[in-house]
Design an enzyme around this catalytic site. Sequence first.
Site, mmCIF file in Angstrom:
data_model
loop_
_atom_site.group_PDB
_atom_site.id
_atom_site.type_symbol
_atom_site.label_atom_id
_atom_site.label_comp_id
_atom_site.label_asym_id
_atom_site.label_seq_id
_atom_site.Cartn_x
_atom_site.Cartn_y
_atom_site.Cartn_z
ATOM 1 N N ALA A 60 3.179 -0.865 4.741
ATOM 2 C CA ALA A 60 2.633 -0.883 6.111
ATOM 3 C C ALA A 60 2.231 -2.288 6.568
ATOM 4 O O ALA A 60 2.270 -2.586 7.773
ATOM 5 C CB ALA A 60 1.436 0.057 6.194
ATOM 6 N N ASN A 99 8.046 -5.702 -0.958
ATOM 7 C CA ASN A 99 7.995 -4.564 -0.040
ATOM 8 C C ASN A 99 6.524 -4.468 0.392
ATOM 9 O O ASN A 99 5.709 -3.857 -0.307
ATOM 10 C CB ASN A 99 8.453 -3.276 -0.718
ATOM 11 C CG ASN A 99 8.424 -2.097 0.251
ATOM 12 O OD1 ASN A 99 7.870 -2.202 1.347
ATOM 13 N ND2 ASN A 99 9.013 -0.984 -0.139
ATOM 14 N N HIS A 112 4.267 -4.638 9.043
ATOM 15 C CA HIS A 112 4.233 -4.537 10.502
ATOM 16 C C HIS A 112 2.956 -5.106 11.104
ATOM 17 O O HIS A 112 2.787 -5.070 12.324
ATOM 18 C CB HIS A 112 4.392 -3.064 10.905
ATOM 19 C CG HIS A 112 5.414 -2.332 10.072
ATOM 20 N ND1 HIS A 112 6.742 -2.692 10.056
ATOM 21 C CD2 HIS A 112 5.299 -1.289 9.194
ATOM 22 C CE1 HIS A 112 7.396 -1.885 9.220
ATOM 23 N NE2 HIS A 112 6.546 -1.035 8.682
ATOM 24 N N ARG A 134 7.700 0.184 13.396
ATOM 25 C CA ARG A 134 8.252 -0.237 12.102
ATOM 26 C C ARG A 134 9.391 -1.248 12.266
ATOM 27 O O ARG A 134 9.890 -1.804 11.288
ATOM 28 C CB ARG A 134 8.735 0.974 11.292
ATOM 29 C CG ARG A 134 7.619 1.873 10.841
ATOM 30 C CD ARG A 134 8.083 2.960 9.896
ATOM 31 N NE ARG A 134 7.189 4.095 9.958
ATOM 32 C CZ ARG A 134 6.073 4.227 9.236
ATOM 33 N NH1 ARG A 134 5.727 3.307 8.366
ATOM 34 N NH2 ARG A 134 5.310 5.283 9.366
ATOM 35 N N ARG A 173 4.173 11.005 -2.018
ATOM 36 C CA ARG A 173 4.121 10.805 -0.568
ATOM 37 C C ARG A 173 5.483 11.125 0.074
ATOM 38 O O ARG A 173 6.535 10.715 -0.444
ATOM 39 C CB ARG A 173 3.699 9.373 -0.216
ATOM 40 C CG ARG A 173 4.764 8.328 -0.500
ATOM 41 C CD ARG A 173 4.342 6.898 -0.205
ATOM 42 N NE ARG A 173 4.152 6.612 1.202
ATOM 43 C CZ ARG A 173 4.382 5.419 1.752
ATOM 44 N NH1 ARG A 173 4.816 4.405 1.021
ATOM 45 N NH2 ARG A 173 4.169 5.227 3.024
ATOM 46 N N HIS A 194 12.739 -2.607 1.884
ATOM 47 C CA HIS A 194 12.142 -1.330 2.278
ATOM 48 C C HIS A 194 13.005 -0.208 1.739
ATOM 49 O O HIS A 194 14.235 -0.281 1.836
ATOM 50 C CB HIS A 194 12.040 -1.207 3.802
ATOM 51 C CG HIS A 194 11.187 -2.277 4.392
ATOM 52 N ND1 HIS A 194 9.818 -2.264 4.297
ATOM 53 C CD2 HIS A 194 11.523 -3.420 5.016
ATOM 54 C CE1 HIS A 194 9.338 -3.353 4.873
ATOM 55 N NE2 HIS A 194 10.351 -4.077 5.314
ATOM 56 N N GLU A 248 12.743 -9.458 1.593
ATOM 57 C CA GLU A 248 11.993 -8.276 2.013
ATOM 58 C C GLU A 248 12.806 -7.021 1.665
ATOM 59 O O GLU A 248 14.017 -7.006 1.895
ATOM 60 C CB GLU A 248 11.815 -8.363 3.539
ATOM 61 C CG GLU A 248 11.146 -7.198 4.199
ATOM 62 C CD GLU A 248 11.222 -7.309 5.740
ATOM 63 O OE1 GLU A 248 12.055 -8.089 6.265
ATOM 64 O OE2 GLU A 248 10.467 -6.589 6.406
ATOM 65 N N ASP A 277 1.847 -15.836 6.216
ATOM 66 C CA ASP A 277 1.368 -17.202 6.014
ATOM 67 C C ASP A 277 1.315 -17.568 4.533
ATOM 68 O O ASP A 277 1.594 -18.716 4.161
ATOM 69 C CB ASP A 277 -0.025 -17.381 6.639
ATOM 70 C CG ASP A 277 0.039 -17.484 8.159
ATOM 71 O OD1 ASP A 277 1.151 -17.617 8.708
ATOM 72 O OD2 ASP A 277 -1.028 -17.434 8.802
ATOM 73 N N PRO A 300 0.795 -1.227 0.000
ATOM 74 C CA PRO A 300 0.000 0.000 0.000
ATOM 75 C C PRO A 300 0.830 1.281 0.000
ATOM 76 O O PRO A 300 1.855 1.369 0.663
ATOM 77 C CB PRO A 300 -0.828 -0.104 1.292
ATOM 78 C CG PRO A 300 -0.150 -1.127 2.125
ATOM 79 C CD PRO A 300 0.518 -2.075 1.170
ATOM 80 N N ASN A 301 0.329 2.221 -0.765
ATOM 81 C CA ASN A 301 0.879 3.586 -0.859
ATOM 82 C C ASN A 301 2.176 3.683 -1.652
ATOM 83 O O ASN A 301 2.674 4.784 -1.879
ATOM 84 C CB ASN A 301 1.057 4.222 0.528
ATOM 85 C CG ASN A 301 -0.255 4.302 1.281
ATOM 86 O OD1 ASN A 301 -1.208 4.863 0.758
ATOM 87 N ND2 ASN A 301 -0.330 3.710 2.461
ATOM 88 N N TYR A 339 10.885 9.146 1.037
ATOM 89 C CA TYR A 339 10.809 8.124 -0.012
ATOM 90 C C TYR A 339 11.358 8.577 -1.356
ATOM 91 O O TYR A 339 11.425 7.791 -2.290
ATOM 92 C CB TYR A 339 9.350 7.659 -0.172
ATOM 93 C CG TYR A 339 8.820 6.970 1.069
ATOM 94 C CD1 TYR A 339 9.332 5.735 1.463
ATOM 95 C CD2 TYR A 339 7.826 7.552 1.850
ATOM 96 C CE1 TYR A 339 8.866 5.094 2.603
ATOM 97 C CE2 TYR A 339 7.353 6.925 2.996
ATOM 98 C CZ TYR A 339 7.871 5.702 3.362
ATOM 99 O OH TYR A 339 7.417 5.070 4.490
ATOM 100 N N ARG A 393 13.392 4.066 12.376
ATOM 101 C CA ARG A 393 12.190 4.908 12.419
ATOM 102 C C ARG A 393 11.377 4.589 13.690
ATOM 103 O O ARG A 393 11.939 4.221 14.710
ATOM 104 C CB ARG A 393 11.398 4.711 11.121
ATOM 105 C CG ARG A 393 12.205 5.170 9.882
ATOM 106 C CD ARG A 393 11.447 4.972 8.592
ATOM 107 N NE ARG A 393 10.229 5.784 8.561
ATOM 108 C CZ ARG A 393 9.290 5.667 7.620
ATOM 109 N NH1 ARG A 393 9.446 4.782 6.639
ATOM 110 N NH2 ARG A 393 8.215 6.418 7.655
HETATM 111 C C1 DQA Z 1 8.231 1.039 3.688
HETATM 112 C C2 DQA Z 1 8.343 1.256 5.203
HETATM 113 C C3 DQA Z 1 7.012 1.000 5.872
HETATM 114 O O1 DQA Z 1 7.126 1.169 7.279
HETATM 115 C C4 DQA Z 1 5.973 1.981 5.356
HETATM 116 O O2 DQA Z 1 4.713 1.703 5.929
HETATM 117 C C5 DQA Z 1 5.897 2.026 3.880
HETATM 118 C C6 DQA Z 1 7.119 1.892 3.096
HETATM 119 C C7 DQA Z 1 9.537 1.409 2.973
HETATM 120 O O3 DQA Z 1 9.655 1.034 1.799
HETATM 121 O O4 DQA Z 1 10.416 2.060 3.538
HETATM 122 O O5 DQA Z 1 4.836 2.260 3.307
HETATM 123 O O6 DQA Z 1 7.964 -0.315 3.451
#
Ligand code: DQA
Length: 147
Positions: A76, A73, A79, A110, A17, A99, A97, A86, A9-10, A22, A106
């Site tokens: 959110a 990635n 977390h 997180r 954002r 980020h 993973e 699963d 998401p996002n 970012y 942070r």
């Molecule tokens: C993120 C870090 C996460 O905590 C956050 O919710 C994101 C982006 C990152 O790429 O740094 O949306 O995964």
Amino acid sequence: MKLLVINGPNLNMLGIRERALYGAQDYAALCDFVRAQAERLGVSVELFQSNHEGAIVDRIQAAYQNIDGIVINPAAYTHTSVAILDALKAVSIPACEVHLTDVNAREDFRKVSYVRLACDRTFAGFGFDGYRMAMEYLVERYGKPAE
Ligand code: DQA
């Protein structure tokens, strides 16, 4: 070798954002970067982005027996999501993973990652380059030697 790169998401809001965190590059630029890395590494790649936890679970399930490595990635959902953890465990596909930011530097919430429990490696705080590192790791560790 077929890789799947999943963004949560996002991440479709990159470039808009919280640019100080970012960066100014948008999601399309991230997709171009990932595709360029795949070409360089000689692997195929699919990209998937969703703001919905269930859609991410569905995409991971659909990868079963079709995909050789997952870069994720979960944003959110990192977390919070036992469901994504699963799903990764269910398909047993090697995963990393990623980020963009250094999640360990942070807010405390997180620092918790459920998804990490199903991942070989975590690359956090390297911006787009973390995706390159994850892809290289998966190719080196699980890719077939060149014929
Ligand atoms: C993120 C870090 C996460 O905590 C956050 O919710 C994101 C982006 C990152 O790429 O740094 O949306 O995964």
